[in-house]
Scaffold this active site. Structure first.
Site, PDB file in Angstrom:
ATOM      1  N   LYS A 144      -5.355   0.940 -16.488  1.00  0.00           N
ATOM      2  CA  LYS A 144      -5.887   0.302 -15.277  1.00  0.00           C
ATOM      3  C   LYS A 144      -6.161  -1.172 -15.531  1.00  0.00           C
ATOM      4  O   LYS A 144      -5.742  -2.055 -14.758  1.00  0.00           O
ATOM      5  CB  LYS A 144      -7.177   1.015 -14.851  1.00  0.00           C
ATOM      6  CG  LYS A 144      -7.986   0.278 -13.769  1.00  0.00           C
ATOM      7  CD  LYS A 144      -9.353   0.902 -13.584  1.00  0.00           C
ATOM      8  CE  LYS A 144     -10.209   0.077 -12.647  1.00  0.00           C
ATOM      9  NZ  LYS A 144      -9.689   0.045 -11.274  1.00  0.00           N
ATOM     10  N   HIS A 197      -4.043  -1.075   0.758  1.00  0.00           N
ATOM     11  CA  HIS A 197      -3.652  -0.792  -0.623  1.00  0.00           C
ATOM     12  C   HIS A 197      -2.666  -1.829  -1.154  1.00  0.00           C
ATOM     13  O   HIS A 197      -2.242  -1.748  -2.301  1.00  0.00           O
ATOM     14  CB  HIS A 197      -3.050   0.610  -0.710  1.00  0.00           C
ATOM     15  CG  HIS A 197      -4.026   1.688  -0.358  1.00  0.00           C
ATOM     16  ND1 HIS A 197      -4.193   2.129   0.924  1.00  0.00           N
ATOM     17  CD2 HIS A 197      -4.909   2.383  -1.107  1.00  0.00           C
ATOM     18  CE1 HIS A 197      -5.128   3.061   0.949  1.00  0.00           C
ATOM     19  NE2 HIS A 197      -5.589   3.228  -0.269  1.00  0.00           N
ATOM     20  N   CYS A 213      -7.989   1.719   5.694  1.00  0.00           N
ATOM     21  CA  CYS A 213      -8.948   2.383   4.815  1.00  0.00           C
ATOM     22  C   CYS A 213     -10.039   1.385   4.430  1.00  0.00           C
ATOM     23  O   CYS A 213     -10.072   0.270   4.944  1.00  0.00           O
ATOM     24  CB  CYS A 213      -8.209   2.921   3.579  1.00  0.00           C
ATOM     25  SG  CYS A 213      -9.032   4.304   2.760  1.00  0.00           S
TER      26      CYS A 213
END
Length: 775
Positions: free
Chosen positions: A18, A709, A741
């Site tokens: 990540k 995203h 979102c």
């Protein structure tokens, strides 16, 4: 007897992947440094499994973003809009790969990302392949070959993992009309054959083909495709050992199909579907090996060796042990990396010291596979581990931490009245419009705003004791007020407080609910670089005290505009937690619903007139077979209604869902009876609204008008066009305007720009409709 693993977490024990990806995306590191991190993680994973004693160690289970996207790149299924990225010689293959996942907005190009949706009934998201009629495929990326050779150089023999050809096509979407994607199988298979030839040249022994669609409802053409694919692979590679893996459910009516395919071994999931063992054994050919998934790859509870040994010994009474392969139920990417990273002083609740002994993460699950094999072989070294396992299992069964009589009684006392609002929506909407006074196309966001490193550092410092509660609250108050002011200045109609006090949308609530415990490093991948740390539900759930009222009421006091109260719904809290496996999931979900109901009622009492109960996981929780849907939907919808039905008619209940196909469950979504539903729509270009239009969905809808995203900032005109598409199928009076979102993972600069464009788009539509009415 062989030991086998289907896949291992690729994020790294400390989320190294990540961090490396995000540093590369921000331009802080080079592609060489990113590649180095990938090599380190793969090396660690392979060596760990080898040392544990796994015989069939997977390769090509590593991914920088998503394994389905990896395979799209491998077979050259690259949508045309990315060809300009390919033509830019300065871009590496990984840049093209990330552009497909995240969109691309530089070098004068503005390209949208590929669609993303849930991986079967998990909280993992995959990048949906895009197919066109008569599409051609070619070997574009050699990742699977490179990683196999990489493991060989380390002296570790691995088993390459390939997404099976049939499953790969069925995971995708037709991007034009007039064909069925499964018809592309004859165009696709030659690329698989080419990959297998290159692997054979490298003396590969085993290859794993993941075909989880064998556990779903199949058409006649799907069935024919399975016969064609594996017949052709066997014909061209008669000596290759092939492992066909299925998981997440039983084979059921596809059992005969699966055992008829000419593969070396078949894998079945005996954790999710132990009842399939006997039907499979009854028809399994003598020549076929059987891989049994007996260690749960999707939950964190320690394997009950005694129970598993009973199952395995029953199997071996009818089956040759030399043809048995012991495995986890599925890939371990759904499990955290290593329980060894959890020290007693780093687990948030004092109860966890006892609970920790009940748990097993990916590293421990690998060990469990090996120990079970040793126990079957009566190896003395494993007997002490069996005794310890028995002790832990008995401790869990008899623990006083788990059960609460008052909670169980409250669940049993629920009535029909508790499941229903006072009036139907047709009456509620008038009361809400009068009370709220919102304009046409009201604008809002889904809840969270960017959590900067500074905000996250405050939370970390507070938990370490470096900040007092008063100091921490003062910082959060300042950030909240600044966010309220930005929304007011931008012209957003319904505000949110930003959720700066929250870590994760499920973890935050779990920390305040009884029956939950937490890990420090129990991270699992959700999508790309997004990792979540699911709570552990170990016992009966209830709400000891209000959870969100303080921050919602504070935010509302700052503005004359309405501020939404933000909650996570019971089904999503259930789905995105590691759930106790000693009672039905429906029972646990109902307990959570009552806790959320208490919070909803308290928010209303505090003057919050709009309350959002997010349920992005409703669709995700569906069983894989349609025949099993109704039972799940009945208790899931009931749980939501229980959570939402304690308020007055003029209090508006919102819910949010993302990355779901709604066609098959639109009636059930309607049955949830939320006043407003917001959904992801931008990546699908509003296609998801068709289900609501065909159904004539009566309540209000907020189709997401831009993809959060992706880092790209959409223009006002782009969002206007999306809203016009929405207006072509949904009446304007029902439409809200919002992002897809929450904005937690975005940066402030792009967020502000995008929301200003969004509000401008809403105003354009508002003016055009008002002008049309005037004319």
């Amino acid at each position: 007897m062989l030991t086998n693993n289907l896949g291992y977490p690729r994020i790294g024990g400390n989320r190294e992947l990540k961090k490396a990806c995000e540093q590369y995306w921000s331009g802080k590191t080079t592609i060489a440094q990113l590649a180095h991190t990938g090599r380190d993680i793969r090396k660690h994973n392979w060596e760990l499994q080898k040392e544990a004693g796994i015989d069939l160690i997977p390769s090509n289970d590593f991914s920088f973003y998503d394994q389905v996207l990896d395979w799209s790149l491998t077979v050259g299924a690259i949508p045309k809009r990315y060809h300009e990225v390919i033509m830019n010689k300065g871009n590496a293959e990984l840049d093209l790969y990330f552009a497909m996942a995240r969109g691309y907005q530089k070098d004068g190009l503005d390209i949208t990302a590929m669609e993303m949706t849930k991986w079967f009934d998990t909280n993992y998201h995959y990048i949906v392949p895009e197919f066109t009629k008569d599409q051609k495929f070619k070997l574009f990326s050699t990742k699977v070959l490179d990683e196999y050779n990489e493991s060989k150089r380390l002296g570790i023999k691995t088993k390459p993992v390939l997404i099976g050809p049939v499953t790969y096509l069925l995971l995708g979407k037709e991007k034009e009309e007039g064909f069925d994607r499964i018809d592309l199988i004859k165009n696709l298979l030659p690329v698989y054959i080419e990959v297998l030839k290159k692997l054979e040249e490298q003396h590969v022994e085993w290859v794993q083909f993941d075909e989880p669609f064998l556990c779903l409802d199949l058409t006649e053409k799907d069935t024919e495709a399975f016969h064609y694919v594996y017949g052709e692979i066997k014909r061209q590679f008669p000596k290759l050992k092939t492992l066909l893996t299925t998981y997440f459910d039983a084979l059921k009516d596809n059992t005969s199909l699966a055992v008829s395919l000419p593969v070396t071994a078949l894998h079945i999931d005996l954790v999710r579907a132990p009842e399939q063992m006997r039907p499979v054994l009854n028809v399994l050919p003598d020549s076929m090996l059987l891989s049994v998934g007996v260690v749960d790859g999707r939950n964190i509870w320690k394997n009950d060796f005694q129970a598993t040994l009973v199952l395995l010994k029953s199997l071996l009474s009818k089956f040759d042990a030399n043809k048995l392969i012991i495995s986890p139920s599925c890939s371990l990417i759904h499990s955290p990396c290593d329980l060894g990273n959890e020290h007693n002083d780093t687990i948030l609740t004092p109860l966890a010291a006892e609970i920790k002994q009940w748990l097993a993460f990916a590293k421990q699950k690998v060990d469990e596979v090996v120990v079970l094999s040793q126990l079957i072989n009566n190896e003395n070294d494993a007997l002490l581990k069996l005794e310890e396992n028995i002790r832990c299992a008995e401790n869990r069964r008899s623990s006083l931490l788990i059960h609460n009589k008052e909670v169980k009684k409250r669940v049993s006392d629920i009535t029909v009245k508790d499941e229903n609002r006072l009036s139907p929506f047709a009456l509620r909407k008038h009361a809400q419009h009068r009370a709220l006074g919102l304009p046409l196309f009201p604008t809002t966001t889904i809840g969270s705003f960017p959590q900067t490193p500074e905000v996250r550092s405050w939370r970390a410092r507070y938990k370490k004791g470096d900040l007092s509660l008063a100091e921490y609250d003062a910082l959060i108050e300042k950030e909240t007020e600044e966010t309220i002011r930005f929304q007011e200045e931008s012209g957003i109609d319904v505000l949110v407080h930003g959720e700066f006090e929250r870590n994760d949308m499920v973890e935050y609530f779990g920390e305040q609910l009884a029956g939950f415990t937490f890990t420090k490093n129990g991270w699992v991948q959700s999508y790309g670089s997004r990792c979540v740390k699911p709570p552990v539900i170990y016992g009966d759930v209830y709400r000891p005290a209000p959870m969100t009222v303080r921050w919602s009421a504070f935010a509302q006091s700052l503005s004359d505009k309405w501020v939404k109260g933000m909650l996570t719904g019971p089904v999503t809290i259930l789905q995105w937690s590691f759930v106790r496996n000693d009672q039905p999931r429906s029972e646990t979900c109902t307990q959570i619903a009552l806790a959320i109901r208490d919070e909803v009622v308290d928010l209303e009492r505090a003057g919050i007139k709009i309350i959002q109960i997010d349920e992005p996981a409703i669709r995700e929780g569906l069983p894989l077979r349609k025949a099993d849907w109704q039972q799940y939907l009945e208790w899931a919808v009931r749980a939501f209604r229980i959570s939402a039905s304690g308020v007055k008619d003029d209090t508006q209940i919102h819910t949010h869902m993302c990355y779901s196909e709604f066609n098959d469950i639109i009636q059930n979504i309607s049955d949830m009876d939320a006043d407003v539903i917001t959904i992801e729509c931008s990546r699908s270009q509003m296609e998801l609204l068709d289900a609501f239009a065909d159904f004539k969905y009566p309540n209000e809808i907020g189709p997401g008008v831009y993809d959060i995203h992706s880092p790209r900032v959409p223009s006002k005109d782009e969002m206007v066009n999306l809203l016009k598409k929405a207006m072509s199928v949904i009446p304007a009076a029902q439409l809200w305007v919002n992002p897809d979102c929450g904005l937690k993972t975005r940066h402030w600069d792009e967020t502000k720009k995008a929301l200003i464009e969004m509000v401008a788009a809403a105003k354009v539509l508002r003016e055009s409709v008002e002008e049309a009415v005037t004319l």
